[in-house]
Design an enzyme around this catalytic site. Structure first.
Site, PDB file in Angstrom:
ATOM      1  CB  THR A   2     -23.084 -19.439 -18.500  1.00 33.59           C
ATOM      2  OG1 THR A   2     -22.386 -20.214 -17.529  1.00 33.59           O
ATOM      3  CG2 THR A   2     -22.125 -18.592 -19.294  1.00 33.59           C
ATOM      4  CG  ASP A   3     -24.022 -21.595 -13.562  1.00 35.17           C
ATOM      5  OD1 ASP A   3     -23.493 -22.089 -14.577  1.00 35.17           O
ATOM      6  OD2 ASP A   3     -23.474 -21.568 -12.456  1.00 35.17           O
ATOM      7  CB  THR A  50     -17.787 -17.278 -15.395  1.00 36.33           C
ATOM      8  OG1 THR A  50     -18.303 -18.292 -14.550  1.00 36.33           O
ATOM      9  CG2 THR A  50     -16.385 -17.644 -15.812  1.00 36.33           C
ATOM     10  CB  SER A  73     -26.252 -16.243 -13.060  1.00 34.94           C
ATOM     11  OG  SER A  73     -25.920 -17.553 -13.438  1.00 34.94           O
TER      12      SER A  73
HETATM   13  N1  ASP Z   1     -21.505 -19.774 -11.844  1.00 29.97           N
HETATM   14  C1  ASP Z   1     -21.328 -18.839 -12.940  1.00 29.97           C
HETATM   15  C2  ASP Z   1     -22.572 -17.969 -13.042  1.00 29.97           C
HETATM   16  O1  ASP Z   1     -23.567 -18.416 -13.539  1.00 29.97           O
HETATM   17  C3  ASP Z   1     -21.075 -19.582 -14.204  1.00 29.97           C
HETATM   18  C4  ASP Z   1     -20.802 -18.738 -15.433  1.00 29.97           C
HETATM   19  O2  ASP Z   1     -21.004 -17.557 -15.472  1.00 29.97           O
HETATM   20  O3  ASP Z   1     -20.366 -19.347 -16.438  1.00 29.97           O
HETATM   21  O4  ASP Z   1     -22.572 -16.862 -12.578  1.00 29.97           O
END
Ligand code: ASP
Length: 336
Positions: free
Chosen positions: A85-86, A12, A54
Site C-alpha cells: 500500500t505504501d 503486506t 513497495s
Molecule cells: N510496507 C508495506 C508495503 O508497502 C505496506 C503495505 O503493503 O501495506 O509494501
C-alpha cells in the site's frame, strides 16, 4: 467465464512475520488460495513479477508492470495486481500514463494486514479486486481498497494503519462495493485499443517547502534532475524573503531546459496561484506549470511519462495540461 491475470508484486498482503518484522513471502498463487470463491465467476492465471515491500519499488518496476500488461492484454479480460500500500498510489498513477485508454480493468489492491492473519482486510480487498477486474463497465487503471474503487490518478494513501488506507483526492469514487455487489457511479471512457508506453524519465524531484526554506535547495535539486515539483503552501506561492531568490533560481533553471511544476502541500482542493501576490508572478511565467487539482503522485507519474517522450517545452506544456485518466480537471482558468 472471465479470464483474469493476477500479478503479484509483494506488499503486506503477501507478507509473513520474521525476526525483523513483516516481509513479502507469499506468491500470487498462494494468495489466490485464500479466496477460493472467486473461481465461481472467473478463471485466474497467476504470475509473480517481484516480491517486494513497495518501499523498494522503483520506476523501472512500473515499466516492468506496463510491459507485462502489454504482453498479456489480448489474452485476458482483466488484471489484478497485488501490491504494497505504501507506494500503490504512485504505481497506479504511473500505470495510468503508461497504459492509456484501456477498456479492460487493471486493478491494484493490497491490504493493511497480511492475508494469513486472523484479522485482515486482505480477503475482502482481493475478492473485491477480482469482482472489479471481471466487470464490463470499469475501464483502465484503478485502486480497489476497503470497498472503494478509486481512479488510478486520484488515489492517495491517507491512513497508515486502519483499513480505510486510501482516499480519492479532488475526484469522486468511481464505484463502491457492498458485500460483494458493485455499485458503479462513473464509467470511464476508453480507446478502441490501449496505447502502451515504455519510457520514463526518472529524473524528477520533489521539494516540499517549509517556512524559511532556502532557494539553494531547489537549485541543487534542479542541477541533478530534469524536473522539479515544488510543493508550496495553500493555493500556491513562491517565497521571496531576504537572501532567497526562489523565482530567480526557477527562471534560470527553465532557461537551462528544466521543467518546473508548482503544486500545493494541502491535499484537498488544489492550487490557484492567481489569488495572492506571492503566487501571482508565476502566471507571468507560463513555463512554470501549475498542478491545480492533481495529486502529487499523479504529477510525478505524468512528468516522468512526458519527459520520457519529449524535452520540447511546448510539447511538455501541452501534454501536462491534457487530461489523462481524469487526472486534472480544474485547469482552464490558468489565465493564458
Ligand atoms: N510496507 C508495506 C508495503 O508497502 C505496506 C503495505 O503493503 O501495506 O509494501
Amino acid at each position: 467465464m472471465k479470464r483474469i491475470l493476477m500479478i503479484g508484486t509483494g506488499g503486506t498482503i503477501a507478507s509473513s512475520k520474521g525476526e525483523e518484522g513483516l516481509a513479502p513471502a507469499l506468491t500470487s498463487e498462494q494468495l489466490l488460495r485464500y479466496v477460493p470463491d472467486v473461481s465461481s465467476f472467473c478463471e485466474v492465471d497467476c504470475l509473480q513479477l517481484f516480491s517486494l515491500d513497495s518501499t523498494n519499488l522503483c520506476p523501472h518496476h512500473w515499466l516492468g508492470l506496463a510491459n507485462q500488461l502489454r504482453e498479456s492484454y489480448d489474452s485476458y479480460d482483466g488484471f489484478v495486481i497485488s501490491h504494497g500500500t505504501d507506494t500503490m498510489a504512485y504505481t497506479a498513477a504511473a500505470l495510468s500514463y503508461l497504459v492509456q485508454g484501456a477498456k479492460k480493468p487493471i486493478i491494484l489492491t493490497g491490504a493493511q494486514k497480511p492475508i494469513s492473519f486472523d484479522s485482515t482486510d486482505s480477503k475482502v480487498n482481493l475478492t473485491d479486486a477480482f469482482i472489479c477486474a471481471a466487470s464490463d463497465t470499469l475501464h483502465g487503471v484503478m485502486i480497489v481498497f476497503n470497498g472503494k474503487v478509486i481512479q488510478g490518478t486520484r488515489a492517495c494513501k491517507t491512513r497508515s494503519k486502519s483499513y480505510e488506507a486510501f482516499s480519492s483526492i479532488n475526484y469522486p469514487f468511481l464505484a463502491v462495493l457492498q458485500d460483494g455487489s458493485l455499485l458503479q457511479y462513473i464509467e470511464n471512457s476508453y480507446l478502441p485499443s490501449p496505447v502502451f508506453y515504455d519510457r520514463l524519465d526518472e529524473k524528477v524531484a520533489l521539494l516540499k517547502l517549509i517556512p524559511g526554506a532556502q532557494a539553494e535547495l531547489a537549485s541543487l535539486m534542479l542541477e541533478r534532475n530534469d524536473a522539479l515539483i515544488l510543493e508550496s503552501f495553500g493555493v500556491g506561492g513562491i517565497p521571496s524573503y531576504d537572501g532567497s531568490d526562489f523565482l530567480g533560481v526557477l527562471e534560470r533553471a527553465m532557461h537551462a531546459g528544466k521543467t518546473i511544476v508548482l503544486t500545493t502541500q494541502v491535499q484537498n482542493e488544489g492550487s490557484n496561484v492567481g489569488v495572492y501576490q506571492v503566487g501571482y508572478k508565476i502566471r507571468s511565467c507560463p513555463q512554470i506549470l501549475e498542478a491545480f487539482d492533481m495529486t502529487t503522485e499523479a504529477i510525478v507519474g505524468k512528468l516522468m511519462w512526458i519527459l520520457g517522450q519529449t524535452n520540447e517545452p511546448q510539447q511538455i506544456h501541452r501534454l501536462f495540461y491534457t487530461p489523462i485518466a481524469n487526472d486534472i480537471l480544474n485547469y482552464r482558468n490558468r489565465g493564458e
